[in-house]
Write a protein that holds these residues in place. Structure first.
Motif, PDB file in Angstrom:
ATOM      1  N   PHE A 148      25.461  23.058  57.318  1.00 19.71           N
ATOM      2  CA  PHE A 148      24.067  22.916  57.743  1.00 19.71           C
ATOM      3  C   PHE A 148      23.982  22.093  59.026  1.00 19.71           C
ATOM      4  N   LEU A 149      24.733  20.991  59.076  1.00 18.39           N
ATOM      5  CA  LEU A 149      24.725  20.164  60.289  1.00 18.39           C
ATOM      6  C   LEU A 149      25.267  20.930  61.485  1.00 18.39           C
ATOM      7  N   TRP A 150      26.372  21.663  61.264  1.00 21.75           N
ATOM      8  CA  TRP A 150      26.972  22.457  62.339  1.00 21.75           C
ATOM      9  C   TRP A 150      25.993  23.507  62.859  1.00 21.75           C
ATOM     10  N   CYS A 151      25.382  24.239  61.950  1.00 16.50           N
ATOM     11  CA  CYS A 151      24.460  25.307  62.333  1.00 16.50           C
ATOM     12  C   CYS A 151      23.205  24.748  63.000  1.00 16.50           C
ATOM     13  N   TRP A 152      22.689  23.668  62.452  1.00 20.48           N
ATOM     14  CA  TRP A 152      21.503  23.062  63.035  1.00 20.48           C
ATOM     15  C   TRP A 152      21.792  22.565  64.448  1.00 20.48           C
ATOM     16  N   GLY A 153      22.947  21.901  64.626  1.00 18.11           N
ATOM     17  CA  GLY A 153      23.308  21.369  65.937  1.00 18.11           C
ATOM     18  C   GLY A 153      23.464  22.458  66.985  1.00 18.11           C
ATOM     19  N   LEU A 154      24.184  23.518  66.639  1.00 15.47           N
ATOM     20  CA  LEU A 154      24.382  24.606  67.600  1.00 15.47           C
ATOM     21  C   LEU A 154      23.066  25.319  67.909  1.00 15.47           C
ATOM     22  N   ALA A 155      22.246  25.522  66.887  1.00 10.44           N
ATOM     23  CA  ALA A 155      20.961  26.193  67.100  1.00 10.44           C
ATOM     24  C   ALA A 155      20.038  25.318  67.950  1.00 10.44           C
ATOM     25  N   TRP A 156      20.056  24.019  67.720  1.00 10.93           N
ATOM     26  CA  TRP A 156      19.215  23.101  68.496  1.00 10.93           C
ATOM     27  C   TRP A 156      19.607  23.128  69.973  1.00 10.93           C
ATOM     28  N   ILE A 157      20.934  23.125  70.227  1.00  7.79           N
ATOM     29  CA  ILE A 157      21.405  23.185  71.611  1.00  7.79           C
ATOM     30  C   ILE A 157      20.991  24.519  72.253  1.00  7.79           C
ATOM     31  N   GLY A 158      21.154  25.604  71.498  1.00 13.71           N
ATOM     32  CA  GLY A 158      20.741  26.907  72.007  1.00 13.71           C
ATOM     33  C   GLY A 158      19.257  26.949  72.311  1.00 13.71           C
TER      34      GLY A 158
END
Length: 201
Positions: A148-158
């Protein structure tokens, strides 16, 4: 990479959250489909108002969990018997499996959690957890949290990069090379140690 990006864009554009679940499930089932493309593009769609950040992160984490269950199951049901039978040809002994068992018993939670936050390693970490038969409940909890942290972080950057979301993959592939190089060095040291022990024996 351009072909992969086109496929990812097509799947998510057509299926939305379900497409994210599907693609991240593939990525977590030991198939190297780069999440550095999947999640930033999803974040770009968030910036366009098509998707929401929380749901994108949740869909990614659910996909990771489903794919990880598959890799875990393969490791638990088939991986250990194969390694016990043929591991000697890959310089893997019963003693090595016992060490891995003890490691996951003591540090399995943090290993899975941190492994889910590292490029390359996150794709394959579920299989050894299955081989040593880590607690399925603990495995699932820490896989979901790290994912969840990984996906949230990458999506936030995107989301922040907007139309330039695809530039993120370039930076992450630099880390891929560093991590792959580190793994090769570790494997080389492992093989050297075992060959030296065999000569002594």
């Amino acid at each position: 990479m351009a072909l992969l990006a086109s496929a990812v864009i097509a799947v998510i554009s057509r299926l939305g959250y379900l497409g994210i679940v599907l693609l991240m499930g593939i990525e977590s089932a030991c198939i190297p489909l780069p999440s550095e493309i999947i999640m930033p593009f999803s974040g770009y769609l968030v910036s366009q108002g098509t998707l929401t950040l929380g749901m994108v992160a949740l869909a990614g984490a659910v996909g990771c969990l489903i794919g990880s269950w598959l890799a875990y199951a393969v490791g638990a049901w088939g991986g250990r018997p194969l390694i016990e039978r043929y591991g000697k040809y890959m310089l893997i002994s019963s003693h090595d499996l016992d060490l891995a068992d003890r490691w996951f018993q003591r540090h399995g939670d943090i290993t899975i959690f941190v492994g889910r936050l590292l490029p390359v390693i996150r794709t394959f970490i579920a299989f050894p957890a299955g081989v040593v038969r880590m607690s399925p409940w603990r495995f699932s909890v820490y896989t979901f949290l790290g994912s969840f942290l990984w996906c949230w972080g990458l999506a936030w950057i995107g989301m922040k990069l907007g139309e330039h979301w695809d530039t993120l993959g370039v930076y992450f592939h630099r880390f891929d090379g560093l991590i792959a190089g580190g793994l090769l060095i570790a494997i080389g040291l492992y093989v050297w140690r075992h060959l030296r022990q065999m000569r002594r024996a």
